[in-house]
Design an enzyme around this catalytic site. Sequence first.
Site, short mmCIF file in Angstrom:
data_model
loop_
_atom_site.label_atom_id
_atom_site.label_comp_id
_atom_site.label_asym_id
_atom_site.label_seq_id
_atom_site.Cartn_x
_atom_site.Cartn_y
_atom_site.Cartn_z
N LYS A 22 0.84 -1.21 0.00
CA LYS A 22 0.00 0.00 0.00
C LYS A 22 0.87 1.26 0.00
CE LYS A 22 -1.78 1.59 4.03
NZ LYS A 22 -1.42 3.01 4.23
N ASN A 23 1.87 1.29 0.90
CA ASN A 23 2.64 2.52 1.07
C ASN A 23 3.62 2.78 -0.08
OD1 ASN A 23 1.28 2.96 3.40
ND2 ASN A 23 3.00 2.55 4.78
N ARG A 91 -4.67 10.31 5.00
CA ARG A 91 -3.65 11.37 5.10
C ARG A 91 -2.70 11.37 3.91
NH1 ARG A 91 -2.05 13.68 9.37
NH2 ARG A 91 0.05 13.53 8.53
N CYS A 115 -4.89 12.43 13.67
CA CYS A 115 -5.45 11.11 13.39
C CYS A 115 -5.25 10.26 14.63
CB CYS A 115 -4.81 10.47 12.18
SG CYS A 115 -3.15 9.92 12.47
N ARG A 120 0.64 14.16 13.75
CA ARG A 120 1.14 13.95 12.39
C ARG A 120 1.08 15.20 11.51
NH1 ARG A 120 -0.91 8.22 10.13
NH2 ARG A 120 0.99 8.28 8.92
N ASP A 303 4.81 0.41 12.07
CA ASP A 303 3.60 -0.23 11.53
C ASP A 303 3.49 -1.71 11.93
OD1 ASP A 303 2.75 2.09 10.39
OD2 ASP A 303 3.24 1.56 8.34
N VAL A 325 8.36 6.75 16.94
CA VAL A 325 8.00 7.43 15.69
C VAL A 325 6.73 8.27 15.86
CG1 VAL A 325 7.47 7.13 13.24
CG2 VAL A 325 9.15 5.64 14.33
N ARG A 395 -8.53 -0.76 4.87
CA ARG A 395 -7.71 0.29 4.25
C ARG A 395 -6.35 -0.27 3.82
NH1 ARG A 395 -6.32 4.77 7.87
NH2 ARG A 395 -4.98 5.03 6.09
C1 UD1 Z 1 4.41 6.78 6.60
C2 UD1 Z 1 3.56 5.57 6.35
C3 UD1 Z 1 3.00 5.04 7.67
C4 UD1 Z 1 4.14 4.80 8.66
C5 UD1 Z 1 5.02 6.04 8.79
C6 UD1 Z 1 6.27 5.80 9.63
C7 UD1 Z 1 2.67 5.95 4.14
C8 UD1 Z 1 1.50 6.27 3.29
N1 UD1 Z 1 2.47 5.93 5.47
O1 UD1 Z 1 3.57 7.78 7.18
O2 UD1 Z 1 2.32 3.83 7.42
O3 UD1 Z 1 3.61 4.51 9.93
O4 UD1 Z 1 5.47 6.46 7.49
O5 UD1 Z 1 6.99 4.72 9.12
O6 UD1 Z 1 3.74 5.67 3.62
N2 UD1 Z 1 6.54 14.47 10.96
C9 UD1 Z 1 6.57 15.81 11.29
N3 UD1 Z 1 6.36 16.73 10.29
C10 UD1 Z 1 6.12 16.36 9.00
C11 UD1 Z 1 6.10 14.99 8.68
C12 UD1 Z 1 6.31 14.07 9.68
O7 UD1 Z 1 6.80 16.18 12.44
O8 UD1 Z 1 5.94 17.23 8.15
C13 UD1 Z 1 6.76 13.45 12.02
C14 UD1 Z 1 5.53 12.57 12.27
O9 UD1 Z 1 4.60 13.18 13.14
C15 UD1 Z 1 6.17 11.33 12.84
C16 UD1 Z 1 7.51 11.25 12.08
O10 UD1 Z 1 7.73 12.55 11.55
O11 UD1 Z 1 6.43 11.52 14.20
C17 UD1 Z 1 7.53 10.26 10.94
O12 UD1 Z 1 6.35 10.42 10.15
P1 UD1 Z 1 6.31 10.17 8.59
O13 UD1 Z 1 7.48 9.34 8.18
O14 UD1 Z 1 6.11 11.45 7.90
O15 UD1 Z 1 4.98 9.32 8.45
P2 UD1 Z 1 4.04 9.30 7.20
O16 UD1 Z 1 4.84 9.59 5.98
O17 UD1 Z 1 2.82 10.11 7.48
#
Ligand code: UD1
Length: 415
Positions: A22-23, A91, A115, A120, A303, A325, A395
């Site tokens: 999915k990701n 998201r 969420c 996030r 995950d 994370v 999902r």
């Molecule tokens: C992606 C995955 C999700 C997985 C996560 C971490 C997809 C669609 N989803 O989510 O399944 O759980 O990686 O492996 O690929 N953060 C910030 N600011 C930002 C962006 C992120 O502070 O602009 C923080 C987040 O709150 C979190 C950390 O960075 O604490 C990592 O998040 P991130 O890697 O961005 O997760 P997603 O990409 O949303």
Amino acid sequence: MDKFVIQGGKPLYGAVRISGAKNAALPVLAAALLVPGTCTFHNIPDLVDIKTIKKLLKNLGAEIEGSATVRINAEKITNAEAPYDLVKTMRASVLVLGPLVARRGEARVSLPGGCAIGARPVNLHIKALQDLGAHVTLKKGYIEARAKKLKGADIYFDIPTVTGTENIMMAAVLAEGTTVLNNAACEPEIINLADVLNGMGAKITGAGTDVITIDGVTSLQPVEASIIPDRIEAGTFMIAAGITRGEISILGCNPQHLEALINKLRDTGMSITSIAGGLKATGGERIKSVDIKTLPYPGFATDLQAQIMAYLSVGEGLSVITETVFENRFMHVSELMRMGADIVIQGGSAVVRGVPALHGAQTMATDLRASASLLLAALVAEGTTEISRVYHIDRGYQSIEKKFSALGADIKRVK
Ligand code: UD1
């Protein structure tokens, strides 16, 4: 709303074929927005999140057909808005931000908001887009970004963000000059996206490391590519073999993407061996306790944290699971405790004291991976477990009840 009714206590045996990730599929489908032509993608999983991104891309003007193989023609992008209704259900819809600004010079994308697993934010996506020269404002809950032509820049991510790295990689491929992403996320899904973009004619090196270099090109061409196997689905089935003390051949997975989990499961007493086309996971007599800390790849995947917690909750002794994370990713704990698990949350850690048995209960899924952990707990619990709100699991897991039934689980979907 559908629910699952599971009769626990059956060891699982047999083979399961892993679907596309999915990701990886979500950013790759979004990347089709960069190309004025038809891209073809194979091994797309049949999931609600994939339907959501297809709906979003159609809304933007792309023509889409197919399911396992998807063809996307983004010759005409007629609209640059990702509306709240779609972003709030998924998201990852924010992944259209980078490609839209790169291709159309503008994007209006709803802010995802909070969420179930934490705040996030997407501040790092926005900051990096600004570094590429985009003018970004936040208005009425929407990110509005504009740039006649993005310009390559040296970007530093404060935190390695997966979708942030993907978004900015897609924005930078059509920028003028060179972009360097420092402290980039290293997930296999990012390599998959970089390979697809390079197949379109992009010039990306270093994907899979924390420094990614992107030399901008003026245009991209259609590509035909495949999605990597879902390492989280594979990991969930490996844990299912362990928790039920069964033996499952996990076919079509990539063991290299699962090293952190394989090592931990072996430490608990499971046997994990290579077989042609995948892995064989065999449950041990005992489940020994282990400590786990979630980290960005190649560390232990957040995950898989909920699923391994269900497993360790029926182990021997004390395991400490630390979530680094996401700040609020223990929603499954209270549901597991309703099934008899002994878990105490202390700050960012969950202290899991193994119990001899779980018992069936009425439970509620709160997010995608939390629902997988309840399902795993239900497979080994004494009696019947009901899991409501299974739309969360739909999902991200393709045909999950069919795959588990084929392995011998007693699981029914009730409408
Ligand atoms: C992606 C995955 C999700 C997985 C996560 C971490 C997809 C669609 N989803 O989510 O399944 O759980 O990686 O492996 O690929 N953060 C910030 N600011 C930002 C962006 C992120 O502070 O602009 C923080 C987040 O709150 C979190 C950390 O960075 O604490 C990592 O998040 P991130 O890697 O961005 O997760 P997603 O990409 O949303």
